[in-house]
Enzyme design. Structure first.
Site, PDB file in Angstrom:
ATOM      1  N   ASP A  36     -11.040 -28.190   3.030  1.00 35.30           N
ATOM      2  CA  ASP A  36     -10.717 -27.228   1.970  1.00 35.30           C
ATOM      3  C   ASP A  36     -11.290 -27.760   0.655  1.00 35.30           C
ATOM      4  OD1 ASP A  36      -9.209 -25.765  -0.124  1.00 35.30           O
ATOM      5  OD2 ASP A  36      -8.042 -25.000   1.557  1.00 35.30           O
ATOM      6  N   HIS A  94       0.740 -15.225   0.024  1.00 37.33           N
ATOM      7  CA  HIS A  94      -0.229 -16.205  -0.520  1.00 37.33           C
ATOM      8  C   HIS A  94      -1.573 -16.255   0.190  1.00 37.33           C
ATOM      9  CE1 HIS A  94       2.885 -17.720  -3.188  1.00 37.33           C
ATOM     10  NE2 HIS A  94       3.694 -17.757  -2.138  1.00 37.33           N
ATOM     11  N   HIS A 101      -6.943 -18.249   8.804  1.00 34.24           N
ATOM     12  CA  HIS A 101      -7.190 -19.694   8.723  1.00 34.24           C
ATOM     13  C   HIS A 101      -5.869 -20.448   8.773  1.00 34.24           C
ATOM     14  CE1 HIS A 101      -6.995 -17.929   4.689  1.00 34.24           C
ATOM     15  NE2 HIS A 101      -6.381 -19.035   4.298  1.00 34.24           N
TER      16      HIS A 101
HETATM   17  P1  AMP Z   1      -5.118 -18.940   1.521  1.00 34.12           P
HETATM   18  O1  AMP Z   1      -4.357 -18.891   0.225  1.00 34.12           O
HETATM   19  O2  AMP Z   1      -4.245 -19.289   2.685  1.00 34.12           O
HETATM   20  O3  AMP Z   1      -5.938 -17.681   1.739  1.00 34.12           O
HETATM   21  O4  AMP Z   1      -6.119 -20.163   1.378  1.00 34.12           O
HETATM   22  C1  AMP Z   1      -7.486 -20.060   1.153  1.00 34.12           C
HETATM   23  C2  AMP Z   1      -8.015 -21.477   1.070  1.00 34.12           C
HETATM   24  O5  AMP Z   1      -9.410 -21.447   1.207  1.00 34.12           O
HETATM   25  C3  AMP Z   1      -7.699 -22.182  -0.252  1.00 34.12           C
HETATM   26  O6  AMP Z   1      -6.979 -23.382   0.011  1.00 34.12           O
HETATM   27  C4  AMP Z   1      -9.080 -22.460  -0.831  1.00 34.12           C
HETATM   28  O7  AMP Z   1      -9.164 -23.683  -1.521  1.00 34.12           O
HETATM   29  C5  AMP Z   1      -9.955 -22.453   0.400  1.00 34.12           C
HETATM   30  N1  AMP Z   1     -11.352 -22.107   0.184  1.00 34.12           N
HETATM   31  C6  AMP Z   1     -11.840 -21.015  -0.444  1.00 34.12           C
HETATM   32  N2  AMP Z   1     -13.192 -21.015  -0.427  1.00 34.12           N
HETATM   33  C7  AMP Z   1     -13.562 -22.136   0.251  1.00 34.12           C
HETATM   34  C8  AMP Z   1     -14.814 -22.710   0.618  1.00 34.12           C
HETATM   35  N3  AMP Z   1     -15.979 -22.130   0.285  1.00 34.12           N
HETATM   36  N4  AMP Z   1     -14.813 -23.873   1.316  1.00 34.12           N
HETATM   37  C9  AMP Z   1     -13.658 -24.469   1.649  1.00 34.12           C
HETATM   38  N5  AMP Z   1     -12.450 -23.978   1.347  1.00 34.12           N
HETATM   39  C10 AMP Z   1     -12.390 -22.831   0.648  1.00 34.12           C
END
Ligand code: AMP
Ligand code: ZN
Length: 139
Positions: A36, A94, A101
């Site tokens: 992440d 959230h 994921h």
């Molecule tokens: P959620 O709130 O469960 O949708 O979490 C989305 C997660 O994706 C967050 O922890 C972000 O930091 C992560 N994220 C978003 N874009 C990327 C990326 N390009 N590479 C890695 N992690 C990402």
């Protein structure tokens, strides 16, 4: 093998395809894992099905089977003994990225990692019993 369902506008589908870079940790025919980029703690990583879908119910069972196995491998590889596994569905729960994921978030100490509010209510046992039967009947 079922066809992989992809969405050209989805950031995680682009990561799977290699169109945008990621710190890849695991890659198989159905599952992908990477660090992440906004970590809550060192080792915070994401495990995703290669099949695109917004919420858990959008993903066919055969594309979910490996996810927890990979989460477990990552917990071990990062040396995590205290950690949270989190999967958000929907905005008020959230979810920001609309491709399913699973977060594996190490909890090395009180300050780092996931902070969780846990506003419990006391339950009426009769109501719980009724509700249990209702849900079971729909499974
Ligand atoms: P959620 O709130 O469960 O949708 O979490 C989305 C997660 O994706 C967050 O922890 C972000 O930091 C992560 N994220 C978003 N874009 C990327 C990326 N390009 N590479 C890695 N992690 C990402
Ligand atoms: Zn996607």
């Amino acid at each position: 093998m079922a066809a992989i369902h992809s969405d050209s506008s989805c950031i995680f589908c682009k990561i799977i395809k290699g169109d945008i870079p990621s710190f890849k940790l695991f890659d198989s025919d159905k599952t992908y894992a990477f660090l992440d980029i906004g970590p809550l703690s060192k080792g915070h990583c994401l495990v995703i099905p290669k099949y695109h879908g917004k919420t858990l119910q959008d993903i066919p069972d055969e594309h979910l089977g490996e996810i927890l196995v990979v989460v477990k491998k990552l917990a071990t590889a990062t040396g995590s003994t205290n950690y949270n596994v989190l999967q958000n569905n929907g905005r008020i729960a959230h979810q920001v990225v609309d491709h399913v994921h699973f977060h594996m978030i190490p909890k090395p100490n009180e300050e780092e990692g996931l902070g969780v509010g846990w506003p419990t209510k006391s339950a009426d046992m009769e109501e719980l019993k009724k509700y249990c039967e209702e849900v079971k009947s729909k499974m």
